[in-house]
Motif scaffolding. Sequence first.
Motif, PDB file in Angstrom:
ATOM      1  N   CYS A 239       8.272  29.750  14.172  1.00  0.00           N
ATOM      2  CA  CYS A 239       7.198  29.059  14.891  1.00  0.00           C
ATOM      3  C   CYS A 239       6.499  28.015  14.021  1.00  0.00           C
ATOM      4  N   CYS A 240       6.482  28.223  12.709  1.00  0.00           N
ATOM      5  CA  CYS A 240       5.826  27.260  11.812  1.00  0.00           C
ATOM      6  C   CYS A 240       6.663  25.997  11.620  1.00  0.00           C
ATOM      7  N   PHE A 241       7.949  26.171  11.425  1.00  0.00           N
ATOM      8  CA  PHE A 241       8.794  25.070  10.977  1.00  0.00           C
ATOM      9  C   PHE A 241       9.645  24.435  12.072  1.00  0.00           C
TER      10      PHE A 241
ATOM     11  N   LEU B 228       6.830  26.017  23.908  1.00  0.00           N
ATOM     12  CA  LEU B 228       6.500  27.172  24.738  1.00  0.00           C
ATOM     13  C   LEU B 228       5.068  27.101  25.258  1.00  0.00           C
ATOM     14  N   LEU B 229       4.125  26.750  24.396  1.00  0.00           N
ATOM     15  CA  LEU B 229       2.732  26.634  24.848  1.00  0.00           C
ATOM     16  C   LEU B 229       2.552  25.471  25.818  1.00  0.00           C
ATOM     17  N   GLY B 230       3.297  24.395  25.607  1.00  0.00           N
ATOM     18  CA  GLY B 230       3.225  23.271  26.539  1.00  0.00           C
ATOM     19  C   GLY B 230       3.775  23.621  27.906  1.00  0.00           C
TER      20      GLY B 230
ATOM     21  N   LEU C 241      -0.721  25.960  27.933  1.00  0.00           N
ATOM     22  CA  LEU C 241      -1.723  26.292  26.928  1.00  0.00           C
ATOM     23  C   LEU C 241      -1.676  25.335  25.750  1.00  0.00           C
ATOM     24  N   SER C 242      -1.385  24.075  26.016  1.00  0.00           N
ATOM     25  CA  SER C 242      -1.254  23.103  24.929  1.00  0.00           C
ATOM     26  C   SER C 242      -2.584  22.805  24.240  1.00  0.00           C
ATOM     27  N   ALA C 243      -3.708  23.186  24.816  1.00  0.00           N
ATOM     28  CA  ALA C 243      -5.004  22.992  24.161  1.00  0.00           C
ATOM     29  C   ALA C 243      -5.137  23.882  22.924  1.00  0.00           C
ATOM     30  N   MET C 244      -4.320  24.919  22.837  1.00  0.00           N
ATOM     31  CA  MET C 244      -4.375  25.833  21.691  1.00  0.00           C
ATOM     32  C   MET C 244      -3.579  25.319  20.489  1.00  0.00           C
ATOM     33  N   LEU C 245      -2.874  24.213  20.629  1.00  0.00           N
ATOM     34  CA  LEU C 245      -2.015  23.722  19.557  1.00  0.00           C
ATOM     35  C   LEU C 245      -2.782  23.309  18.312  1.00  0.00           C
ATOM     36  N   GLY C 246      -4.019  22.912  18.453  1.00  0.00           N
ATOM     37  CA  GLY C 246      -4.810  22.512  17.301  1.00  0.00           C
ATOM     38  C   GLY C 246      -5.155  23.676  16.385  1.00  0.00           C
ATOM     39  N   TRP C 247      -5.099  24.892  16.893  1.00  0.00           N
ATOM     40  CA  TRP C 247      -5.455  26.077  16.120  1.00  0.00           C
ATOM     41  C   TRP C 247      -4.251  26.801  15.527  1.00  0.00           C
ATOM     42  N   LEU C 248      -3.064  26.306  15.761  1.00  0.00           N
ATOM     43  CA  LEU C 248      -1.867  27.014  15.291  1.00  0.00           C
ATOM     44  C   LEU C 248      -1.815  27.157  13.774  1.00  0.00           C
ATOM     45  N   ASP C 249      -2.193  26.105  13.049  1.00  0.00           N
ATOM     46  CA  ASP C 249      -2.125  26.177  11.587  1.00  0.00           C
ATOM     47  C   ASP C 249      -3.084  27.220  11.023  1.00  0.00           C
ATOM     48  N   TYR C 250      -4.212  27.416  11.692  1.00  0.00           N
ATOM     49  CA  TYR C 250      -5.177  28.408  11.220  1.00  0.00           C
ATOM     50  C   TYR C 250      -4.686  29.835  11.425  1.00  0.00           C
ATOM     51  N   VAL C 251      -3.741  30.015  12.323  1.00  0.00           N
ATOM     52  CA  VAL C 251      -3.215  31.345  12.617  1.00  0.00           C
ATOM     53  C   VAL C 251      -1.856  31.565  11.968  1.00  0.00           C
ATOM     54  N   LEU C 252      -0.967  30.601  12.089  1.00  0.00           N
ATOM     55  CA  LEU C 252       0.414  30.799  11.643  1.00  0.00           C
ATOM     56  C   LEU C 252       0.572  30.864  10.129  1.00  0.00           C
ATOM     57  N   LEU C 253      -0.116  30.020   9.396  1.00  0.00           N
ATOM     58  CA  LEU C 253       0.053  30.031   7.945  1.00  0.00           C
ATOM     59  C   LEU C 253      -0.474  31.322   7.303  1.00  0.00           C
ATOM     60  N   PRO C 254      -1.661  31.819   7.685  1.00  0.00           N
ATOM     61  CA  PRO C 254      -2.059  33.128   7.149  1.00  0.00           C
ATOM     62  C   PRO C 254      -1.136  34.261   7.618  1.00  0.00           C
TER      63      PRO C 254
END
Length: 76
Positions: free
Chosen positions: A28-30, A37-39, A43-56
């Motif tokens: 999902c990161c790379f 899938l979100l698009g 739920l494409s509005a959540m795409l801005g928060w992916l880095d805050y969740v996926l990297l940790p």
Amino acid sequence: MTRPDALAVKDDRLLKFGLIGTVLVALCCFTPVLVVLLGVVGLSAMLGWLDYVLLPALAVFISLTLYALWRRRPAR
């Protein structure tokens, strides 16, 4: 000295969980799998928060995998 089978099974389960989580989060990161899938589901509005969740999450699953591998090493 050998470990009981229950601990070996627990370590194997921990390793499987860590490996599966690492592969899924890395996928999902790379790759754009999660973005597409979100698009698709609207739920494409959540795409801005992916880095805050996926990297940790990736760091946690890699750490979990390394811990499980460390526990599986033979006792000296």
